[in-house]
Design a protein around this motif. Sequence first.
Motif, PDB file in Angstrom:
ATOM      1  N   SER A   1       0.823  -1.207   0.000  1.00 56.11           N
ATOM      2  CA  SER A   1       0.000   0.000   0.000  1.00 56.11           C
ATOM      3  C   SER A   1       0.857   1.257   0.000  1.00 56.11           C
ATOM      4  O   SER A   1       0.459   2.299  -0.525  1.00 56.11           O
TER       5      SER A   1
ATOM      6  N   PHE B   1       0.406  -2.092   4.263  1.00 55.30           N
ATOM      7  CA  PHE B   1      -0.232  -3.384   4.038  1.00 55.30           C
ATOM      8  C   PHE B   1       0.435  -4.056   2.849  1.00 55.30           C
ATOM      9  O   PHE B   1       0.847  -3.394   1.893  1.00 55.30           O
TER      10      PHE B   1
ATOM     11  N   LEU C   1      -0.424  -7.102   0.019  1.00 58.93           N
ATOM     12  CA  LEU C   1      -1.489  -7.938  -0.519  1.00 58.93           C
ATOM     13  C   LEU C   1      -0.895  -8.916  -1.523  1.00 58.93           C
ATOM     14  O   LEU C   1      -0.177  -8.513  -2.438  1.00 58.93           O
TER      15      LEU C   1
ATOM     16  N   TYR D   1      -3.830 -10.791   2.732  1.00 56.89           N
ATOM     17  CA  TYR D   1      -3.196  -9.554   3.131  1.00 56.89           C
ATOM     18  C   TYR D   1      -2.614  -9.661   4.536  1.00 56.89           C
ATOM     19  O   TYR D   1      -2.979 -10.535   5.334  1.00 56.89           O
TER      20      TYR D   1
ATOM     21  N   LYS E   1      -0.658  -6.791   7.634  1.00 57.13           N
ATOM     22  CA  LYS E   1      -0.202  -5.457   8.004  1.00 57.13           C
ATOM     23  C   LYS E   1       1.209  -5.548   8.553  1.00 57.13           C
ATOM     24  O   LYS E   1       1.618  -6.593   9.068  1.00 57.13           O
TER      25      LYS E   1
ATOM     26  N   TRP F   1      -1.086 -14.294   7.544  1.00 64.43           N
ATOM     27  CA  TRP F   1      -1.818 -13.785   6.388  1.00 64.43           C
ATOM     28  C   TRP F   1      -3.304 -14.040   6.598  1.00 64.43           C
ATOM     29  O   TRP F   1      -3.697 -15.032   7.224  1.00 64.43           O
TER      30      TRP F   1
ATOM     31  N   TYR G   1      -2.978  -0.410  -5.420  1.00 68.19           N
ATOM     32  CA  TYR G   1      -3.462   0.399  -4.305  1.00 68.19           C
ATOM     33  C   TYR G   1      -3.835   1.765  -4.850  1.00 68.19           C
ATOM     34  O   TYR G   1      -3.014   2.454  -5.464  1.00 68.19           O
TER      35      TYR G   1
ATOM     36  N   PHE H   1      -7.273  -1.302  -1.883  1.00 73.09           N
ATOM     37  CA  PHE H   1      -6.744  -2.164  -2.924  1.00 73.09           C
ATOM     38  C   PHE H   1      -7.852  -2.438  -3.944  1.00 73.09           C
ATOM     39  O   PHE H   1      -8.949  -2.875  -3.575  1.00 73.09           O
TER      40      PHE H   1
END
Length: 352
Positions: free
Chosen positions: A174, A185, A187, A198, A200, A206, A221, A226
Amino acid sequence: MSTSVDWSELQPELIESIGNKLKVHKDYVKFRAVCSNWRRSIPKTPKHLPYQLPWLMLPQSNNHNRQSHLRSFFSISDNKIHRLSLPEASNIRRRCGSSHGWLVILEETPAVFLINPLTRVKHHLPPLSSFPNVTKFNFYDVGREYTLKTSEGDVYTCNLKEMRDSFIKKVVFSSSPSDEDSDYFALAILNQTGDLAYCKKGDCLWKFIDDAQSYCEDVVYHKGCFYAVSKYGTIAVCDISGSLPIVSFIQTPPQVGGDMQYLVSLEDELLLVTRYLELGFDVDQHQLDIFYKTTEFRVCKLVLSGPMWEIVGKLDEWALFVGENASMAFRASDFQGCKGNRIYFTDDYSEW
């Protein structure tokens, strides 16, 4: 009467003002290298720079020698190949995408890590064994296989090499992991199941975005969320900032044809780049060689009032970069060596 000026004694505020007007990272590094006063006056990691033109990571030679730790990167800005010490990206490991200048690396262990090729800073993401569809893994078991379960409840196994080479298609961030004061983040698009997962910064596991399973062609993003695209050009908007993902959909008329889809964020607009391929066959010394070539790109702009994809006839001053990296758009006039109304792409068709 000439007046001698000691440029090293410029006021810090003036040095900072000049540094903030630089757009190219290479120029910024050279600016800091002038003297100790200039170096003290501006931060080592600039936060004002726009996205920089990506370097193309070249294949590594199969010849094992003393310099096997070196990797070559081609820069279109100066038309040069730069060699960097990067043993983390050796042939025994796999790169599964790049985002914000960071490479995502997998190896024949559960480890998933990202590395900045220029600074050599490394961060770890949650391991492969922490994906929700992995039900069992022990590195010290005989065979060392992953046990996985499909959404229908079927159970199958993957060995270490299969997980490294085919489990993850691409990882996108992100924001830049370089900013230590901010969260980001990650993904991941999973190859076989089409799931989106995803995590953080700092997470140990995950998590799946359950409602967006088939939106696995590409992810970008854009405007705080997303955006993921399906094979037919429909969009899932995934807000993962809260405790649970919130998914909404943009149901555009189906995009018929095309072999690959890419999403590109261009300022406030979202572009869909469709790539068309053509298969060919070559018989040489009684051996059949199957190959493909890219024949066409079509670019569309998302119009939310429809919603619909509106064909873009030309890109004007913009250049698009698509591939296994997180796809990007650049204003060509900002960078030497970059041409507008162009699409730069890599050989990332995984079927062959």
